[in-house]
Motif scaffolding. Structure first.
Motif, PDB file in Angstrom:
ATOM      1  N   MET A   1      -0.373   6.613   1.704  1.00 49.65           N
ATOM      2  CA  MET A   1      -0.217   8.006   2.104  1.00 49.65           C
ATOM      3  C   MET A   1      -0.829   8.977   1.106  1.00 49.65           C
ATOM      4  SD  MET A   1       3.581   8.142   3.866  1.00 49.65           S
ATOM      5  CE  MET A   1       4.450   7.396   2.486  1.00 49.65           C
ATOM      6  N   ASP A   2      -1.224   8.495  -0.084  1.00 47.31           N
ATOM      7  CA  ASP A   2      -1.870   9.384  -1.046  1.00 47.31           C
ATOM      8  C   ASP A   2      -3.279   9.751  -0.613  1.00 47.31           C
ATOM      9  OD1 ASP A   2       0.340   9.491  -2.610  1.00 47.31           O
ATOM     10  OD2 ASP A   2      -0.349   8.028  -4.088  1.00 47.31           O
ATOM     11  N   ASP A   3      -4.016   8.786  -0.056  1.00 42.70           N
ATOM     12  CA  ASP A   3      -5.389   9.070   0.373  1.00 42.70           C
ATOM     13  C   ASP A   3      -5.594   8.799   1.866  1.00 42.70           C
ATOM     14  OD1 ASP A   3      -5.288   6.326   0.460  1.00 42.70           O
ATOM     15  OD2 ASP A   3      -6.717   6.001  -1.157  1.00 42.70           O
ATOM     16  N   PHE A   4      -4.493   8.584   2.604  1.00 44.67           N
ATOM     17  CA  PHE A   4      -4.546   8.391   4.063  1.00 44.67           C
ATOM     18  C   PHE A   4      -5.508   7.259   4.438  1.00 44.67           C
ATOM     19  CE2 PHE A   4      -3.648  12.885   3.217  1.00 44.67           C
ATOM     20  CZ  PHE A   4      -2.398  12.985   3.799  1.00 44.67           C
ATOM     21  N   ARG A   5      -5.414   6.174   3.707  1.00 46.43           N
ATOM     22  CA  ARG A   5      -6.293   5.027   3.932  1.00 46.43           C
ATOM     23  C   ARG A   5      -5.461   3.860   4.445  1.00 46.43           C
ATOM     24  NH1 ARG A   5      -7.554   0.863   0.417  1.00 46.43           N
ATOM     25  NH2 ARG A   5      -6.393   1.983  -1.206  1.00 46.43           N
ATOM     26  N   ASN A   6      -5.976   3.171   5.452  1.00 45.72           N
ATOM     27  CA  ASN A   6      -5.296   1.978   5.943  1.00 45.72           C
ATOM     28  C   ASN A   6      -6.251   0.789   5.908  1.00 45.72           C
ATOM     29  OD1 ASN A   6      -6.950   2.766   8.030  1.00 45.72           O
ATOM     30  ND2 ASN A   6      -5.508   2.248   9.639  1.00 45.72           N
ATOM     31  N   TRP A   7      -5.688  -0.405   5.885  1.00 48.45           N
ATOM     32  CA  TRP A   7      -6.499  -1.614   5.792  1.00 48.45           C
ATOM     33  C   TRP A   7      -5.710  -2.783   6.384  1.00 48.45           C
ATOM     34  CZ3 TRP A   7      -3.850   0.762   1.981  1.00 48.45           C
ATOM     35  CH2 TRP A   7      -2.901   0.014   1.277  1.00 48.45           C
ATOM     36  N   ALA A   8      -6.446  -3.783   6.825  1.00 48.53           N
ATOM     37  CA  ALA A   8      -5.823  -4.974   7.396  1.00 48.53           C
ATOM     38  C   ALA A   8      -5.355  -5.885   6.264  1.00 48.53           C
ATOM     39  CB  ALA A   8      -6.800  -5.709   8.298  1.00 48.53           C
ATOM     40  N   ILE A   9      -4.063  -6.223   6.273  1.00 47.84           N
ATOM     41  CA  ILE A   9      -3.512  -7.146   5.273  1.00 47.84           C
ATOM     42  C   ILE A   9      -3.541  -8.567   5.813  1.00 47.84           C
ATOM     43  CG2 ILE A   9      -1.516  -7.704   3.854  1.00 47.84           C
ATOM     44  CD1 ILE A   9      -0.611  -4.812   4.164  1.00 47.84           C
ATOM     45  N   ARG A  10      -2.989  -8.723   6.993  1.00 50.51           N
ATOM     46  CA  ARG A  10      -2.947 -10.037   7.626  1.00 50.51           C
ATOM     47  C   ARG A  10      -3.605  -9.914   8.990  1.00 50.51           C
ATOM     48  NH1 ARG A  10      -2.647 -12.452   3.866  1.00 50.51           N
ATOM     49  NH2 ARG A  10      -3.381 -14.025   5.305  1.00 50.51           N
ATOM     50  N   GLU A  11      -4.667 -10.674   9.221  1.00 48.69           N
ATOM     51  CA  GLU A  11      -5.345 -10.682  10.509  1.00 48.69           C
ATOM     52  C   GLU A  11      -5.446 -12.117  11.013  1.00 48.69           C
ATOM     53  OE1 GLU A  11      -8.420  -7.259  11.304  1.00 48.69           O
ATOM     54  OE2 GLU A  11      -8.969  -8.325   9.474  1.00 48.69           O
TER      55      GLU A  11
ATOM     56  N   TYR B   1       7.141 -15.982   5.529  1.00 47.08           N
ATOM     57  CA  TYR B   1       6.057 -15.981   4.552  1.00 47.08           C
ATOM     58  C   TYR B   1       6.232 -14.778   3.622  1.00 47.08           C
ATOM     59  CZ  TYR B   1       3.298 -19.425   7.198  1.00 47.08           C
ATOM     60  OH  TYR B   1       2.846 -20.556   7.819  1.00 47.08           O
ATOM     61  N   TRP B   2       5.520 -14.824   2.471  1.00 45.84           N
ATOM     62  CA  TRP B   2       5.373 -13.641   1.636  1.00 45.84           C
ATOM     63  C   TRP B   2       3.882 -13.376   1.456  1.00 45.84           C
ATOM     64  CZ3 TRP B   2       2.713 -13.074  -2.906  1.00 45.84           C
ATOM     65  CH2 TRP B   2       2.310 -14.241  -3.565  1.00 45.84           C
ATOM     66  N   SER B   3       3.535 -12.104   1.118  1.00 45.90           N
ATOM     67  CA  SER B   3       2.128 -11.738   0.967  1.00 45.90           C
ATOM     68  C   SER B   3       1.999 -10.561   0.012  1.00 45.90           C
ATOM     69  CB  SER B   3       1.522 -11.355   2.324  1.00 45.90           C
ATOM     70  OG  SER B   3       0.209 -10.839   2.165  1.00 45.90           O
ATOM     71  N   ASN B   4       0.848 -10.511  -0.694  1.00 42.79           N
ATOM     72  CA  ASN B   4       0.479  -9.305  -1.435  1.00 42.79           C
ATOM     73  C   ASN B   4       0.079  -8.207  -0.458  1.00 42.79           C
ATOM     74  OD1 ASN B   4       0.835 -10.219  -4.101  1.00 42.79           O
ATOM     75  ND2 ASN B   4      -1.169 -11.227  -4.099  1.00 42.79           N
ATOM     76  N   ILE B   5       0.089  -6.956  -0.967  1.00 43.95           N
ATOM     77  CA  ILE B   5      -0.348  -5.838  -0.141  1.00 43.95           C
ATOM     78  C   ILE B   5      -1.864  -5.813   0.004  1.00 43.95           C
ATOM     79  CG2 ILE B   5      -0.578  -4.159  -2.009  1.00 43.95           C
ATOM     80  CD1 ILE B   5       0.951  -3.448   1.434  1.00 43.95           C
ATOM     81  N   GLY B   6      -2.569  -6.473  -0.926  1.00 44.28           N
ATOM     82  CA  GLY B   6      -4.022  -6.578  -0.801  1.00 44.28           C
ATOM     83  C   GLY B   6      -4.808  -5.755  -1.789  1.00 44.28           C
ATOM     84  N   TRP B   7      -4.169  -5.262  -2.864  1.00 48.84           N
ATOM     85  CA  TRP B   7      -4.936  -4.527  -3.868  1.00 48.84           C
ATOM     86  C   TRP B   7      -5.931  -5.460  -4.544  1.00 48.84           C
ATOM     87  CZ3 TRP B   7      -0.427  -1.376  -6.507  1.00 48.84           C
ATOM     88  CH2 TRP B   7      -0.040  -0.349  -5.635  1.00 48.84           C
ATOM     89  N   GLN B   8      -7.085  -4.885  -4.903  1.00 51.38           N
ATOM     90  CA  GLN B   8      -8.164  -5.640  -5.537  1.00 51.38           C
ATOM     91  C   GLN B   8      -8.523  -6.882  -4.715  1.00 51.38           C
ATOM     92  OE1 GLN B   8      -6.917  -6.388  -9.563  1.00 51.38           O
ATOM     93  NE2 GLN B   8      -7.098  -4.241 -10.172  1.00 51.38           N
ATOM     94  N   ASN B   9      -8.424  -6.715  -3.385  1.00 49.83           N
ATOM     95  CA  ASN B   9      -8.784  -7.781  -2.444  1.00 49.83           C
ATOM     96  C   ASN B   9      -7.982  -9.065  -2.666  1.00 49.83           C
ATOM     97  OD1 ASN B   9     -10.782  -6.314  -1.019  1.00 49.83           O
ATOM     98  ND2 ASN B   9     -12.233  -6.684  -2.688  1.00 49.83           N
TER      99      ASN B   9
END
Length: 544
Positions: free
Chosen positions: A207-217, A252-260
């Motif tokens: 919400m700081d930069d209004f950016r979204n990304w796919a974590i799990r596809e 399952y557990w997962s990272n949010i995806g920072w630094q890919n």
């Protein structure tokens, strides 16, 4: 983000220092804690001092219920003939948010857990469902106000709804034509991050930069994301928000995806049956609450201990008909309560976290540098797009002006041609009218001539017929031949004012009674008057 994490690190140092002597005393009496050395997280039974809230239709319709983490003190929170769904506890456990369709549409309701007060946070004539109460007292929910389901954000406290004098607008977070559901805030250190589900995949949002990304596809029916309440499920690894989720009904557990870094693993927990929904304990990061699809049972499990069994509440056999579960703070509450509840085991984990302090600071600095770099790139890209947009707008304006001028020229040319055509048509019409008038006059003259000719012929024919009529019929008595008289001698030619030539045709009755008229006194008087007037006029003309 950097300042909040640094402050938290200092707080952890103070806490560890405060409890270090306690840890040493406990270890001194021989209480050894078994550790999972791969994850460096203590093993223990689930934390059972929290508060479990869930929705259930055990009474016919859906209502909100609560019980202690031990399964005791089961109580009903809402009492309505309508449906009350998807509960979410406030960070301090004092309030619960849920969706109610009491007004015909599902609206978000905030209710005091003691039942003293409640208010509608939304009232838009649309369906607002699946609320999630964030660590910074903000609410995420799914709404179909735009047709499909999108994620919206709204503050809770200090709003007109909470104060009871109006309504405020929620902020849309997603805008895609697909449905976005099951929004879940990250932990208290990252209240600006959340995850949501769309098309069976899990996406992240900053919400700081209004950016979204796919974590799990991959379309593997991924759902029910729930974030670790503090830092990460695997704190010895890269420090970033981590969450649990269900993939094909497995945990399952997962990272949010920072630094890919999109690392994920299945959690080897022993849960009877298929899992319906999951929720982290807000007091103990090792404890997960869950529901089962069969019977809607509710249980707790310690994911830090792969060998531990789940505990079903309250007695292992009760089908509560639960849909969604949330596990909030208990009577001891907060991170301190979780630490005390875990005892010496949590101290071991905290010492390990202290050992990772420098690495965490370095990672955070790298993340901050990366964020600033990405922000600069975003600003540069935005400026480039704005410049291109302005250039494109100028080009479009110029083209529009040229098209307008060309259209004006064409319009004026068409107007001139139309005027000329109108004038030519008027000239042709006037010429036709003149020719028609002349033709009419000619025809009228010919008609009159023809009529006169025919009339003359008719008269001539009548005259000829009258001449040739048979019999007398007394005609001679009425039609005498016209008598003609002529001046025969010099005597007859004398007149009053002059003489008439001999042989001139005169009125046959002219000489009859002439002498008698001349002897008449009146006639003589008139003659005298004429002579007198004539003499007078002659004198006047001469000037005498």
């Amino acid at each position: 983000m950097y300042k909040r994490s640094t402050t938290k690190l200092f707080a952890l140092i103070v806490i560890v220092g405060s409890f270090y002597s306690i840890t040493q005393d406990v270890n001194a009496v021989g209480h050894q804690t078994e550790l999972d050395f791969n994850n460096q997280i203590p093993t223990d039974r689930p934390y059972m001092d929290g508060t479990v809230v869930f929705d259930s239709k055990m009474n016919g319709n859906w209502d909100i219920f609560a019980m202690d983490g031990s399964g005791n003190n089961l109580r009903q929170i809402t009492f309505s003939p309508s449906d009350q769904r998807w509960p979410s506890l406030s960070p301090d456990g004092s309030h619960v948010a849920y969706s109610s369709n009491e007004d015909g549409f599902f609206n978000i309701v905030v209710k005091d857990m003691q039942g003293e007060r409640q208010f509608n946070l939304t009232h838009n004539g649309s369906n607002e469902t699946q609320p999630d109460w964030g660590p910074w007292d903000q609410m995420l929910f799914s709404s179909d106000i735009n047709g499909n389901k999108d994620i919206f954000l709204k503050n809770i406290w200090g709003t007109p709804e909470e104060q009871g004098f109006g309504q405020s607008e929620a902020v849309p977070m997603t805008f895609t034509p697909q449905d976005e559901t099951e929004a879940a805030f990250a932990g208290e250190s990252h209240g600006n991050i959340f995850a949501y589900v769309t098309n069976g995949n899990i996406w992240g949002y900053n919400m700081d930069d209004f950016r979204n990304w796919a974590i799990r596809e991959g379309g593997e029916n991924e759902r029910s994301p729930a974030f670790h309440p503090y830092e990460g499920i695997r704190p010895s690894r890269e420090m970033q928000p981590q969450f649990i989720f269900l993939k094909n009904d497995q945990l399952y557990w997962s990272n949010i995806g920072w630094q890919n870094n999109f690392s994920q693993e299945q959690l080897p927990v022993r849960i009877p049956g298929e899992i319906g929904t999951v929720s982290f304990s807000q007091d103990d990061p090792c404890t997960i609450a869950f529901t089962t699809k069969q019977g809607g049972k509710i249980g707790l499990v310690n994911h830090c201990d792969p060998g531990s069994n789940a505990i079903l509440l309250p007695d292992g056999n009760t089908n509560l008909g639960a849909g969604k579960v949330d596990y909030g703070r208990g009577s001891r509450g907060g991170f301190m309560g979780g630490m005390m509840g875990g005892g010496n085991n949590m101290m071991g984990g905290m010492r390990d976290m202290m050992g990772q302090g420098n690495k965490m600071m370095d990672d955070m600095q790298r993340q901050e540098d990366e964020r600033m770099r990405m922000e600069q790139e975003r600003m540069d890209e935005q400026m480039r797009m704005d410049r291109e947009r302005m250039e494109e707008q100028d080009r479009m304006n110029q083209e529009m002006m040229e098209r307008q001028m060309e259209a004006d020229r064409e319009r004026m040319e068409m107007e001139r041609e139309r005027t000329e055509m109108q004038m030519e048509a008027d000239r042709e019409r006037m010429e036709q009218e003149r020719q028609m008038r002349e033709e009419q006059q000619r025809m009228d003259k010919e008609l009159m001539d023809e009529q006169m000719r025919m009339e003359q012929e008719r008269m001539e024919q009548q005259r000829e017929m009258m001449k040739n009529m048979d019999g007398a019929g007394g005609r001679d008595d009425f039609f005498q031949p016209e008598e003609k008289c002529f001046v025969e001698d010099e005597e007859d030619s004398r007149g009053l004012f002059g003489n008439v030539d001999i042989g001139t045709e005169i009125d046959c009755g002219m000489n009859e009674g002439f002498e008698e008229r001349m002897k008449d006194p009146t006639t003589l008087a008139m003659l005298g008057l004429v002579v007198t007037v004539g003499a007078t006029l002659l004198q006047m003309l001469r000037g005498n």
